[in-house]
Design a protein around this motif. Structure first.
Motif, PDB file in Angstrom:
ATOM      1  N   SER A   1       0.815  -1.222   0.000  1.00  0.00           N
ATOM      2  CA  SER A   1       0.000   0.000   0.000  1.00  0.00           C
ATOM      3  C   SER A   1       0.841   1.260   0.000  1.00  0.00           C
ATOM      4  O   SER A   1       0.463   2.259  -0.596  1.00  0.00           O
ATOM      5  CB  SER A   1      -0.921   0.016   1.217  1.00  0.00           C
ATOM      6  OG  SER A   1      -1.750  -1.095   1.203  1.00  0.00           O
TER       7      SER A   1
ATOM      8  N   ASN B   1       2.658  -8.422  -1.727  1.00  0.00           N
ATOM      9  CA  ASN B   1       1.827  -7.438  -1.020  1.00  0.00           C
ATOM     10  C   ASN B   1       2.614  -6.625   0.002  1.00  0.00           C
ATOM     11  O   ASN B   1       2.107  -5.627   0.523  1.00  0.00           O
ATOM     12  CB  ASN B   1       0.665  -8.135  -0.297  1.00  0.00           C
ATOM     13  CG  ASN B   1      -0.514  -8.363  -1.224  1.00  0.00           C
ATOM     14  OD1 ASN B   1      -0.517  -7.885  -2.352  1.00  0.00           O
ATOM     15  ND2 ASN B   1      -1.516  -9.091  -0.741  1.00  0.00           N
ATOM     16  N   ALA B   2       3.811  -7.064   0.325  1.00  0.00           N
ATOM     17  CA  ALA B   2       4.625  -6.323   1.287  1.00  0.00           C
ATOM     18  C   ALA B   2       5.790  -5.621   0.605  1.00  0.00           C
ATOM     19  O   ALA B   2       6.585  -4.964   1.261  1.00  0.00           O
ATOM     20  CB  ALA B   2       5.140  -7.260   2.375  1.00  0.00           C
TER      21      ALA B   2
ATOM     22  N   PRO C   1      -6.052  -1.882  -2.693  1.00  0.00           N
ATOM     23  CA  PRO C   1      -6.589  -2.914  -1.801  1.00  0.00           C
ATOM     24  C   PRO C   1      -7.197  -4.093  -2.554  1.00  0.00           C
ATOM     25  O   PRO C   1      -7.064  -5.243  -2.116  1.00  0.00           O
ATOM     26  CB  PRO C   1      -7.656  -2.176  -0.985  1.00  0.00           C
ATOM     27  CG  PRO C   1      -7.892  -0.882  -1.659  1.00  0.00           C
ATOM     28  CD  PRO C   1      -6.660  -0.559  -2.432  1.00  0.00           C
TER      29      PRO C   1
ATOM     30  N   GLN D   1      -4.461  -6.339  -3.912  1.00  0.00           N
ATOM     31  CA  GLN D   1      -3.876  -7.077  -2.786  1.00  0.00           C
ATOM     32  C   GLN D   1      -4.780  -8.221  -2.374  1.00  0.00           C
ATOM     33  O   GLN D   1      -4.312  -9.327  -2.079  1.00  0.00           O
ATOM     34  CB  GLN D   1      -3.664  -6.126  -1.609  1.00  0.00           C
ATOM     35  CG  GLN D   1      -2.534  -5.129  -1.845  1.00  0.00           C
ATOM     36  CD  GLN D   1      -2.468  -4.073  -0.779  1.00  0.00           C
ATOM     37  OE1 GLN D   1      -3.451  -3.805  -0.081  1.00  0.00           O
ATOM     38  NE2 GLN D   1      -1.317  -3.439  -0.631  1.00  0.00           N
ATOM     39  N   LYS D   2      -6.079  -7.957  -2.363  1.00  0.00           N
ATOM     40  CA  LYS D   2      -7.015  -9.025  -2.005  1.00  0.00           C
ATOM     41  C   LYS D   2      -6.969 -10.150  -3.030  1.00  0.00           C
ATOM     42  O   LYS D   2      -7.078 -11.318  -2.674  1.00  0.00           O
ATOM     43  CB  LYS D   2      -8.437  -8.469  -1.912  1.00  0.00           C
ATOM     44  CG  LYS D   2      -8.704  -7.672  -0.646  1.00  0.00           C
ATOM     45  CD  LYS D   2     -10.150  -7.236  -0.606  1.00  0.00           C
ATOM     46  CE  LYS D   2     -10.417  -6.290   0.552  1.00  0.00           C
ATOM     47  NZ  LYS D   2     -11.779  -5.730   0.475  1.00  0.00           N
TER      48      LYS D   2
ATOM     49  N   GLY E   1       2.530  -8.223   5.012  1.00  0.00           N
ATOM     50  CA  GLY E   1       1.864  -8.316   3.721  1.00  0.00           C
ATOM     51  C   GLY E   1       0.803  -9.398   3.673  1.00  0.00           C
ATOM     52  O   GLY E   1       0.126  -9.574   2.672  1.00  0.00           O
TER      53      GLY E   1
ATOM     54  N   PHE F   1      -2.729 -11.195   4.947  1.00  0.00           N
ATOM     55  CA  PHE F   1      -4.000 -10.734   5.507  1.00  0.00           C
ATOM     56  C   PHE F   1      -4.187 -11.154   6.962  1.00  0.00           C
ATOM     57  O   PHE F   1      -4.751 -10.433   7.758  1.00  0.00           O
ATOM     58  CB  PHE F   1      -5.159 -11.257   4.652  1.00  0.00           C
ATOM     59  CG  PHE F   1      -5.368 -10.444   3.412  1.00  0.00           C
ATOM     60  CD1 PHE F   1      -6.262  -9.387   3.411  1.00  0.00           C
ATOM     61  CD2 PHE F   1      -4.668 -10.714   2.254  1.00  0.00           C
ATOM     62  CE1 PHE F   1      -6.450  -8.609   2.276  1.00  0.00           C
ATOM     63  CE2 PHE F   1      -4.846  -9.949   1.117  1.00  0.00           C
ATOM     64  CZ  PHE F   1      -5.742  -8.902   1.126  1.00  0.00           C
TER      65      PHE F   1
ATOM     66  N   GLY G   1      -2.592  -1.589   4.084  1.00  0.00           N
ATOM     67  CA  GLY G   1      -2.807  -2.857   3.388  1.00  0.00           C
ATOM     68  C   GLY G   1      -2.346  -4.041   4.197  1.00  0.00           C
ATOM     69  O   GLY G   1      -1.920  -3.861   5.338  1.00  0.00           O
ATOM     70  N   PRO G   2      -2.432  -5.236   3.688  1.00  0.00           N
ATOM     71  CA  PRO G   2      -3.028  -5.576   2.391  1.00  0.00           C
ATOM     72  C   PRO G   2      -4.555  -5.460   2.427  1.00  0.00           C
ATOM     73  O   PRO G   2      -5.152  -5.705   3.482  1.00  0.00           O
ATOM     74  CB  PRO G   2      -2.608  -7.038   2.200  1.00  0.00           C
ATOM     75  CG  PRO G   2      -2.407  -7.547   3.584  1.00  0.00           C
ATOM     76  CD  PRO G   2      -1.932  -6.393   4.404  1.00  0.00           C
ATOM     77  N   GLY G   3      -5.138  -5.137   1.303  1.00  0.00           N
ATOM     78  CA  GLY G   3      -6.577  -4.875   1.289  1.00  0.00           C
ATOM     79  C   GLY G   3      -6.856  -3.759   2.273  1.00  0.00           C
ATOM     80  O   GLY G   3      -6.234  -2.715   2.221  1.00  0.00           O
ATOM     81  N   LEU G   4      -7.780  -4.023   3.181  1.00  0.00           N
ATOM     82  CA  LEU G   4      -8.050  -3.040   4.235  1.00  0.00           C
ATOM     83  C   LEU G   4      -7.634  -3.607   5.590  1.00  0.00           C
ATOM     84  O   LEU G   4      -8.075  -3.138   6.631  1.00  0.00           O
ATOM     85  CB  LEU G   4      -9.536  -2.682   4.261  1.00  0.00           C
ATOM     86  CG  LEU G   4     -10.062  -1.894   3.069  1.00  0.00           C
ATOM     87  CD1 LEU G   4     -11.557  -1.713   3.180  1.00  0.00           C
ATOM     88  CD2 LEU G   4      -9.387  -0.539   2.973  1.00  0.00           C
TER      89      LEU G   4
END
Lengths: 488, 315
Positions: free
Chosen positions: A250, A311-312, A459, A462-463, B175, B177, B263-266
């Protein structure tokens, strides 16, 4: 701020003398009844006509140093510096983006050629500029030249100078339309209408690759079709290499939006993607073609083509790891050219994302390095002359390429100056010419609205990496976010 | 008393009235002096706290991009904040952070403070206190960056896990969830533990040693002493700790902004960051203001009962 925020919420002392606070509160409440944003929005004014060339002006021009005379000959004959900047000392008030040398080099060269123009340069990070620009433009000291993040709201609020008159005078309207499209704002959104900004140069995106690793998987020439690219990715995975290095944290924004948009332009027309980015009424990102593109990206995710911790991974980490040899391919733009040249000399290659079928047209995200002029700027004429000079002066165009690393744009009959031999810049320049020829330039889906990247794409991508979102769900969500933000 | 005698009474009372008047005058003078003393602080408070608060409430009733014309939308922004799935998740995240920032920090702080007081005294104790308090001195941005390295896939945490044969569970902690929010929570604990420990240690210094002595004579062990004497005596300090950490959790911004960006996502998105993004990135000032008002109310709802329950004086 984290631990001492409590001070704000302290209980007030018991109100023995409650009158004064009460009066203050009442006054504040009275203020609250007024609507915010009562700043009068000036109607978009046509630029003041530049002063007619006078005898004095042309006399001054003849006294200009030889270099200026030489360059004046190169630019269009009708545009003399004195006509736009005058003969008296002028100080242009400019806001540049920290970390990018190009505008600084250009401004130095401009002063060298036109000594009566000096600069008062302020600079800030791009992310801060996003927040500041509206206030800068509306403020008491409006900049003559400012790096612009997005334009629609600024135009709506009457904060930017309409450049149409300059475009006619300087002949910008004769340039390839794709160069100026992203700087136009009209009733139907971005992409057509009046000109409100100019690009100092035009960035190009595509796929960079590590030549040694590419040779290892038998890649002798860049893939010509999407299927060929798929095959290369599979080979890289089978060879135990990291097929794609990319960022998706993010803090940097979802870098998977790069391959996603490239895929969108393969499954559907680039113009449809542009219409959505430019906020044409009634457009949606949730189309069958884009669904196929998102599904294709999901296949890549599931096949493990992206790093497992994508994602990181932040932008700089992604580049650092790619430069160290982790990743055969990475999706990025020519703003990294100089960096790649330095970090992996002779080992870096570039190709445009291949079309779906062999011989198809190429499309790529390309953004003008956008600068604008405040509606109330005191030296708007001189700033406009600077724009024209950047695009047409041979020295400026050379700086554009060798310092900025990007396609200088401008009149189509002007040659593109070469970069140092062996530099990846030459590859990205050739690619840019190809894309402009195919009229395949696209904006970036992440810039469609102010927060579509942070609140929508990032987001959701990432999901999707985390297996918590489907391609269809992502497109539906992003479209809803888009409509919510546009207020329709 | 009838009106007839009132005049006489007034005449008789004159000295008394004069006295009362002079006393009143003195009182008034004192009041003015008091107000004068408070005025600078009050002015700053009004300009920088009250006024923004009122303006925020005002903005929250409009749809506004921050510059141009605004549009009255009534309570629509509040409806959005309180019904939208994302906003609900964001508010839930903030309450989950309370678990870490507040419960773990204060609980662990109590244990550590007792240990420092009873077991690790002298130089070692001072050193431990300094090390624990250090995060309060380090800028949170630097701390956030350092932690994002520590928790990265190739970071120290995973290196240690790999070295002790737990390579199977290594992952990008910030990173993923499932682990991102707890990881952010632990960073919060790291930041706040020192503050809580030092506050509680100071409180322990004020407890009368005679209480412990008599408890020991009555045959109480260390655990019983802790629950029967230490904890009740530290009621006020604990209230302060809980208040500060709960607000830190609800209003968290910098750690999250730097380490995960939400993140990730929310998964780690918190109200503070969302307000920032809405207002300054998305130019949705009205919606951002509504969320800010809701956040202020939530903080008050959480903090006021804590004050009541512990019977503590306000901070």
């Amino acid at each position: 701020m984290l631990s001492f925020a409590s001070a704000t919420f302290r209980r007030r002392p018991p109100g023995r003398h409650g009158t004064i606070p009460a009066v203050v509160a009442a006054a504040l409440l009275a203020v609250a009844c007024a609507a915010p944003g009562t700043t009068p929005a000036p109607a978009s004014q046509a630029p003041t006509a530049p002063p007619a060339a006078s005898a004095a002006a042309s006399a001054a021009a003849s006294q200009a140093p030889a270099s200026a005379a030489a360059s004046a000959a190169a630019s269009s004959a009708s545009a003399s510096e004195a006509q736009y900047c005058g003969t008296q000392p002028v100080t242009l008030n400019a806001w540049f983006e920290t970390g990018f040398q190009l505008p600084f080099s250009l401004s130095q060269e401009f002063t060298k050629q036109f000594p009566n123009v000096t600069w008062k340069i302020s600079q800030d990070q791009f992310t801060n500029l996003i927040n500041e620009t509206p206030r800068l433009l509306a403020g008491a000291n409006p900049p003559d030249l400012v790096r612009l993040p997005t334009m629609v709201t600024l135009v709506k609020d009457g904060l930017l100078k309409n450049l149409d008159t300059y475009a006619t005078q300087f002949g910008w309207d004769q340039w390839p339309s794709s160069e100026l499209a992203q700087n136009r704002v009209g009733p139907t959104g971005v992409g057509s209408g009046s000109l409100y900004a100019m690009g100092l140069n035009y960035s190009m995106t595509g796929v960079f690759y590590n030549k040694k690793l590419a040779a290892q998987i038998g890649m002798t020439q860049p893939p010509q079709t999407l299927a060929e690219f798929d095959a290369l990715l599979a080979k890289a995975k089978a060879a135990g290499l990291q097929p794609i290095m990319q960022w998706n944290a993010s803090a940097s924004g979802g870098g998977l939006a790069f391959p996603l948009q490239d895929l969108m332009a393969d499954y559907g027309p680039a113009s449809a993607v542009n219409d959505w980015i430019f906020q044409k009424k009634g457009t949606t990102i949730d189309t069958p073609a884009n669904l196929q593109a998102a599904q294709h990206l999901q296949k890549w995710i599931q096949a493990g083509y992206f790093p497992k911790d994508v994602n990181a991974i932040q932008y700089t980490d992604s580049n650092g790891r790619f430069e160290k040899g982790e990743g055969v391919f990475t999706f990025n733009g020519d703003w990294e050219d100089a960096n790649y040249d330095k970090q992996m000399p002779g080992n870096i290659g570039f190709f445009l994302f291949p079309p779906a079928t062999a011989g198809g047209t190429y499309a790529a995200m390309s953004s003008p390095l956008t600068y604008g002029i405040a509606a109330k700027a005191p030296h708007a004429d001189c700033a406009a002359f600077f724009f024209n000079w950047v695009a047409t002066n041979p020295t400026a165009r050379q700086i554009d390429v060798s310092v900025g690393g990007s396609y200088p744009g401008g009149p189509p009959d002007l040659a593109v100056p070469p970069a140092a031999s062996g530099s990846i810049i030459n590859d990205t320049l050739t690619a840019a010419q190809q894309v402009f020829k195919d009229n395949g330039t696209m904006g970036f889906i992440a810039n469609a609205t102010g927060s579509i990247f942070a609140q929508g794409w990032t987001p959701e991508l990432q999901k999707m990496v985390g297996g918590q979102e489907t391609p269809a769900g992502m497109l539906k969500y992003v479209q809803a976010q888009y409509l919510q933000e546009l207020g329709s | 008393m009838p009106a007839a005698s009132a005049a006489g009474a007034r005449a008789q009372d004159r000295p008394a009235t004069a006295l009362r008047r002079s006393r009143l005058r003195a009182l008034r003078r004192a009041n003015w002096a008091g107000w004068l003393m408070v005025a600078p602080a009050l002015l700053v408070y009004v300009i920088f706290v009250l006024q923004p608060l009122v303006i925020t409430v005002q903005y929250s009733l409009y749809r506004w991009d921050g510059i141009g014309a605004s549009q009255w939308v009534g309570l629509q922004n509040y409806v959005t904040v309180l019904t939208d799935q994302n906003f609900i998740q964001i508010l839930t995240n903030a309450f989950q952070l309370i678990l870490f920032f507040c419960v773990i920090s204060v609980g662990l702080g109590l244990v550590v403070a007792s240990l420092i007081r009873r077991v690790v005294t002298g130089r070692v104790g001072t050193a431990a206190r300094t090390v624990l308090f250090l995060p309060q001195v380090i800028p949170l941005v630097a701390a956030g960056i350092a932690w994002s390295w520590v928790l990265a896939l190739s970071g120290v945490v995973n290196q240690i896990l790999g070295a002790i044969g737990l390579g199977g569970i290594t992952q990008a902690w910030l990173g993923d969830f499932g682990t991102a929010l707890p990881a952010v929570g632990l960073i919060g604990v790291w930041v706040l533990l020192g503050l809580c420990t030092v506050l509680l240690l100071t409180g322990m210094g004020k407890i009368d040693p005679a209480l412990y002595e008599s408890a020991r004579i009555d045959g109480a062990g260390p655990v019983q002493e802790f629950w029967s004497i230490t904890v009740p005596s530290l009621r006020n300090e604990i209230a302060v700790c809980i208040t500060v950490t709960a607000i830190a959790a609800l209003a968290s911004f910098d750690i999250v902004y730097i380490s995960t960006g939400g993140g990730p996502g929310l998964a780690t998105m918190v109200p503070g960051l969302e307000i920032y993004q809405l207002a300054f990135v998305g130019q949705q000032v009205g919606l951002a203001s509504a969320l800010a008002v809701v956040l202020v109310l939530l903080v008050l709802i959480v903090v006021l009962p804590i004050q009541r329950m512990t019977g503590g004086e306000p901070l």
